[in-house]
Every structure is written in structure tokens, then in C-alpha cells.
Write a protein that holds these residues in place. Structure first.
Motif, PDB file in Angstrom:
ATOM      1  N   PRO A 187       0.814  -1.225   0.000  1.00 22.67           N
ATOM      2  CA  PRO A 187       0.000   0.000   0.000  1.00 22.67           C
ATOM      3  C   PRO A 187       0.839   1.264   0.000  1.00 22.67           C
ATOM      4  O   PRO A 187       0.491   2.249  -0.643  1.00 22.67           O
ATOM      5  CB  PRO A 187      -0.835  -0.140   1.277  1.00 22.67           C
ATOM      6  N   ALA A 188       1.951   1.248   0.720  1.00 22.89           N
ATOM      7  CA  ALA A 188       2.809   2.435   0.755  1.00 22.89           C
ATOM      8  C   ALA A 188       3.386   2.728  -0.617  1.00 22.89           C
ATOM      9  O   ALA A 188       3.505   3.894  -1.024  1.00 22.89           O
ATOM     10  CB  ALA A 188       3.924   2.238   1.774  1.00 22.89           C
ATOM     11  N   ALA A 189       3.741   1.677  -1.362  1.00 24.31           N
ATOM     12  CA  ALA A 189       4.285   1.875  -2.706  1.00 24.31           C
ATOM     13  C   ALA A 189       3.213   2.423  -3.633  1.00 24.31           C
ATOM     14  O   ALA A 189       3.480   3.291  -4.471  1.00 24.31           O
ATOM     15  CB  ALA A 189       4.841   0.558  -3.244  1.00 24.31           C
ATOM     16  N   ARG A 190       1.983   1.925  -3.497  1.00 25.59           N
ATOM     17  CA  ARG A 190       0.900   2.440  -4.332  1.00 25.59           C
ATOM     18  C   ARG A 190       0.627   3.910  -4.055  1.00 25.59           C
ATOM     19  O   ARG A 190       0.347   4.684  -4.965  1.00 25.59           O
ATOM     20  CB  ARG A 190      -0.369   1.609  -4.112  1.00 25.59           C
ATOM     21  N   LEU A 191       0.743   4.305  -2.802  1.00 27.06           N
ATOM     22  CA  LEU A 191       0.543   5.711  -2.467  1.00 27.06           C
ATOM     23  C   LEU A 191       1.617   6.589  -3.099  1.00 27.06           C
ATOM     24  O   LEU A 191       1.386   7.766  -3.377  1.00 27.06           O
ATOM     25  CB  LEU A 191       0.544   5.896  -0.942  1.00 27.06           C
ATOM     26  N   GLY A 192       2.777   6.001  -3.342  1.00 24.65           N
ATOM     27  CA  GLY A 192       3.840   6.758  -3.997  1.00 24.65           C
ATOM     28  C   GLY A 192       3.617   6.924  -5.483  1.00 24.65           C
ATOM     29  O   GLY A 192       4.284   7.747  -6.119  1.00 24.65           O
ATOM     30  N   ARG A 193       2.685   6.150  -6.045  1.00 27.45           N
ATOM     31  CA  ARG A 193       2.393   6.248  -7.471  1.00 27.45           C
ATOM     32  C   ARG A 193       1.071   6.980  -7.686  1.00 27.45           C
ATOM     33  O   ARG A 193       0.189   6.517  -8.404  1.00 27.45           O
ATOM     34  CB  ARG A 193       2.372   4.850  -8.099  1.00 27.45           C
ATOM     35  N   MET A 194       0.950   8.120  -7.053  1.00 27.45           N
ATOM     36  CA  MET A 194      -0.184   9.009  -7.266  1.00 27.45           C
ATOM     37  C   MET A 194       0.286  10.440  -7.066  1.00 27.45           C
ATOM     38  O   MET A 194       1.316  10.684  -6.449  1.00 27.45           O
ATOM     39  CB  MET A 194      -1.345   8.682  -6.326  1.00 27.45           C
ATOM     40  N   LEU A 195      -0.454  11.376  -7.648  1.00 25.43           N
ATOM     41  CA  LEU A 195      -0.083  12.784  -7.579  1.00 25.43           C
ATOM     42  C   LEU A 195      -1.142  13.553  -6.799  1.00 25.43           C
ATOM     43  O   LEU A 195      -2.341  13.390  -7.036  1.00 25.43           O
ATOM     44  CB  LEU A 195       0.050  13.375  -8.980  1.00 25.43           C
ATOM     45  N   GLU A 196      -0.690  14.378  -5.871  1.00 24.41           N
ATOM     46  CA  GLU A 196      -1.582  15.267  -5.137  1.00 24.41           C
ATOM     47  C   GLU A 196      -1.966  16.441  -6.045  1.00 24.41           C
ATOM     48  O   GLU A 196      -1.245  16.767  -6.999  1.00 24.41           O
ATOM     49  CB  GLU A 196      -0.879  15.784  -3.881  1.00 24.41           C
ATOM     50  N   PRO A 197      -3.099  17.097  -5.768  1.00 21.27           N
ATOM     51  CA  PRO A 197      -3.498  18.249  -6.593  1.00 21.27           C
ATOM     52  C   PRO A 197      -2.422  19.323  -6.692  1.00 21.27           C
ATOM     53  O   PRO A 197      -2.218  19.906  -7.763  1.00 21.27           O
ATOM     54  CB  PRO A 197      -4.750  18.767  -5.873  1.00 21.27           C
ATOM     55  N   ALA A 198      -1.704  19.587  -5.591  1.00 20.11           N
ATOM     56  CA  ALA A 198      -0.655  20.610  -5.629  1.00 20.11           C
ATOM     57  C   ALA A 198       0.485  20.196  -6.565  1.00 20.11           C
ATOM     58  O   ALA A 198       1.025  21.029  -7.302  1.00 20.11           O
ATOM     59  CB  ALA A 198      -0.122  20.860  -4.219  1.00 20.11           C
ATOM     60  N   GLU A 199       0.851  18.918  -6.533  1.00 15.90           N
ATOM     61  CA  GLU A 199       1.900  18.426  -7.432  1.00 15.90           C
ATOM     62  C   GLU A 199       1.465  18.550  -8.891  1.00 15.90           C
ATOM     63  O   GLU A 199       2.248  18.920  -9.760  1.00 15.90           O
ATOM     64  CB  GLU A 199       2.231  16.972  -7.109  1.00 15.90           C
ATOM     65  N   TRP A 200       0.212  18.197  -9.143  1.00 15.13           N
ATOM     66  CA  TRP A 200      -0.317  18.276 -10.503  1.00 15.13           C
ATOM     67  C   TRP A 200      -0.347  19.724 -10.986  1.00 15.13           C
ATOM     68  O   TRP A 200       0.037  20.019 -12.123  1.00 15.13           O
ATOM     69  CB  TRP A 200      -1.702  17.658 -10.530  1.00 15.13           C
ATOM     70  N   ALA A 201      -0.787  20.630 -10.135  1.00 14.93           N
ATOM     71  CA  ALA A 201      -0.893  22.033 -10.525  1.00 14.93           C
ATOM     72  C   ALA A 201       0.470  22.651 -10.791  1.00 14.93           C
ATOM     73  O   ALA A 201       0.593  23.578 -11.608  1.00 14.93           O
ATOM     74  CB  ALA A 201      -1.626  22.824  -9.442  1.00 14.93           C
ATOM     75  N   SER A 202       1.515  22.148 -10.123  1.00 13.60           N
ATOM     76  CA  SER A 202       2.854  22.707 -10.300  1.00 13.60           C
ATOM     77  C   SER A 202       3.663  21.999 -11.378  1.00 13.60           C
ATOM     78  O   SER A 202       4.839  22.303 -11.573  1.00 13.60           O
ATOM     79  CB  SER A 202       3.617  22.641  -8.974  1.00 13.60           C
ATOM     80  N   ALA A 203       3.039  21.040 -12.075  1.00 14.34           N
ATOM     81  CA  ALA A 203       3.772  20.248 -13.068  1.00 14.34           C
ATOM     82  C   ALA A 203       3.804  20.889 -14.448  1.00 14.34           C
ATOM     83  O   ALA A 203       4.337  20.302 -15.384  1.00 14.34           O
ATOM     84  CB  ALA A 203       3.157  18.851 -13.171  1.00 14.34           C
ATOM     85  N   GLY A 204       3.226  22.081 -14.593  1.00 15.18           N
ATOM     86  CA  GLY A 204       3.247  22.747 -15.896  1.00 15.18           C
ATOM     87  C   GLY A 204       2.308  22.137 -16.906  1.00 15.18           C
ATOM     88  O   GLY A 204       2.589  22.165 -18.117  1.00 15.18           O
ATOM     89  N   ILE A 205       1.190  21.583 -16.467  1.00 15.53           N
ATOM     90  CA  ILE A 205       0.209  20.995 -17.372  1.00 15.53           C
ATOM     91  C   ILE A 205      -0.414  22.112 -18.215  1.00 15.53           C
ATOM     92  O   ILE A 205      -0.911  23.103 -17.665  1.00 15.53           O
ATOM     93  CB  ILE A 205      -0.899  20.261 -16.596  1.00 15.53           C
TER      94      ILE A 205
END
Length: 245
Positions: A19-37
Motif C-alpha cells: 500500500p505504501a508503494a501504491r501511495l507513492g504512485r499518485m499525484l496530489e493536486p498541488a503536485e499536478w498544478a505545479s507540473a506545468g500541465i
């Protein structure tokens, strides 16, 4: 752009059940917003167009590739995997469908096309862990297919929402032609509704049908013309002469 060797998409990571590894394979809204999409110029038109072509139901995922003018060049829809939300599994599913409907752009110096994802689900429009896994999967799939990572859009029973941007609107409804067709069927017509995933598509649309060697998935948008029917039953001139006598 960096290049490297990625494991085959069908392989699962060693810690896929952690479960901890799966949590590492997701993006929080703040990360997504700062990714230059890149922002969509007209997200409402994109959502309405994809809805019209695929008619998504619950747990339906639509991945679409847009050109520089935000025209859909290819798209595919499929049902969300039933396993626990995992960005790795979602990435593999997206890659599988992208490879079926459009060639990769890995030979280009920089991406020229953008992939967007529309996820139809129940619940509230706010971010969930499943959304975070789809964001991670979309970003990774775009890198491996030579595409620019674009918007992530959720479609809930009441509205659509571009996560990370705060833009949204009312859920698309049936068009006037759909309502008229439903009225005719309700008046006693037994003819089934026509599939609309292949109707009124723009000319530059590239699909699996353009590549005869690749299979055409059930959810892919394709174009084509009806095969002419054979005249069968003899020459029409002979029938006309017989009637004249």
C-alpha cells in the motif's frame, strides 16, 4: 527530455502489492498544478466532444490525443481496471490503448500533441486517491509515448471538473437529435439506437482504422464508409424491358 530504459509495461513493479508503494504512485493536486500541465483553451468543448463520441458510463475512462488546435486526432474509451488504484496499472492500461489508436512521437525533439484524460465516476468532483493514481499514470504514459501530458478531467453525475485548475461546468446532456430519436423510439419504433461514436468526426482524426496491421479496440473512435451493397438479382435493364412489355 531524458531518455532511458523502461521495463515492459506488462511487468508489475516488485512492490505493487505494498500500500505504501501504491501511495507513492499518485499525484496530489498541488503536485499536478505545479507540473506545468498546459491549460485547455476550451475545456467545455473538449468535454462535450468526448462525451458525444463515447457516451461514457460509470467507471469509464477516455484518453484522447489533441493537436495544437485542440482537435481530437485519436481517442479510446475503456472500463476502469477493477484492481486497487495503482498508477502503475493505470499507466499500462493507458499505454495499451494509446498504442492501438495512434503511433508514438518518441523520435521528436519535443512533444507536439497532448493527451488528456476524462474519467467518469460517481461521488463528488473533489480529488480522490483514484484520481491521483490516474494523474500519475497519465503523466508516465505520455512520457513513454512521446506526448505532452494534458488535462485530467472528472465527470461526476452533476458536473465536470478540470482538477488542478478549478474550472468546471454542468455535465453534458443528450443532444436535440438524441432526444428526438428517443421520442420516435418511444412512439412504437423497435429500431435500436445507432452508435454515435463514429458519427460526425473531424477530417484530421487518426484512428486504428488507418493502420490495418493494428487491432481496433472496442472503445476506439473510428471512421469509415459503408460498403456498397451488390445489386444481386440480375441486371436492372432486363427488368425494365420486361415491364415495358
Amino acid at each position: 527530455m531524458t531518455f532511458g530504459f523502461a521495463p515492459p509495461p506488462h511487468m508489475s513493479p516488485p512492490t505493487s502489492t505494498d500500500p505504501a508503494a501504491r501511495l507513492g504512485r499518485m499525484l496530489e493536486p498541488a503536485e499536478w498544478a505545479s507540473a506545468g500541465i498546459p491549460l485547455l483553451r476550451s475545456p467545455r468543448e473538449v468535454v462535450a466532444g468526448l462525451y458525444e463520441r463515447h457516451r461514457p458510463g460509470p467507471s469509464t475512462v477516455i484518453v484522447a490525443v489533441l493537436d495544437a488546435q485542440e482537435r481530437v486526432t485519436a481517442s479510446a474509451s475503456f472500463t476502469e481496471p477493477s484492481a486497487a488504484p495503482d498508477g502503475w496499472e493505470y499507466r499500462n492500461a493507458l499505454l495499451t490503448h494509446l498504442r492501438r489508436v495512434i503511433p508514438h512521437d518518441l523520435r521528436l525533439r519535443a512533444p507536439v500533441r497532448t493527451a488528456v484524460l476524462l474519467y467518469c465516476r460517481a461521488g463528488e468532483p473533489r480529488w480522490t486517491e483514484t484520481d491521483g493514481a490516474w494523474m500519475w499514470g497519465l503523466r508516465d504514459a505520455c512520457t513513454l509515448h512521446g506526448l505532452r501530458c494534458g488535462a485530467y478531467i472528472t465527470l461526476t453525475p452533476d458536473r465536470w471538473q478540470v482538477l488542478g485548475e478549478g474550472r468546471g461546468g454542468r455535465r453534458p446532456g443528450p443532444s436535440a437529435s438524441d432526444e428526438q430519436g428517443a421520442g420516435r423510439r418511444g412512439a412504437g419504433t423497435d429500431r435500436p439506437a445507432a452508435r454515435r461514436t463514429t458519427a460526425a468526426l473531424p477530417e484530421p482524426l487518426r484512428t486504428a482504422a488507418a493502420h490495418p496491421d493494428s487491432p481496433c479496440p472496442a472503445g476506439a473512435v473510428t471512421t469509415g464508409r459503408a460498403t456498397p451493397r451488390s445489386a444481386g438479382g440480375g441486371a436492372p435493364e432486363a427488368h425494365r424491358h420486361t415491364a415495358a412489355r
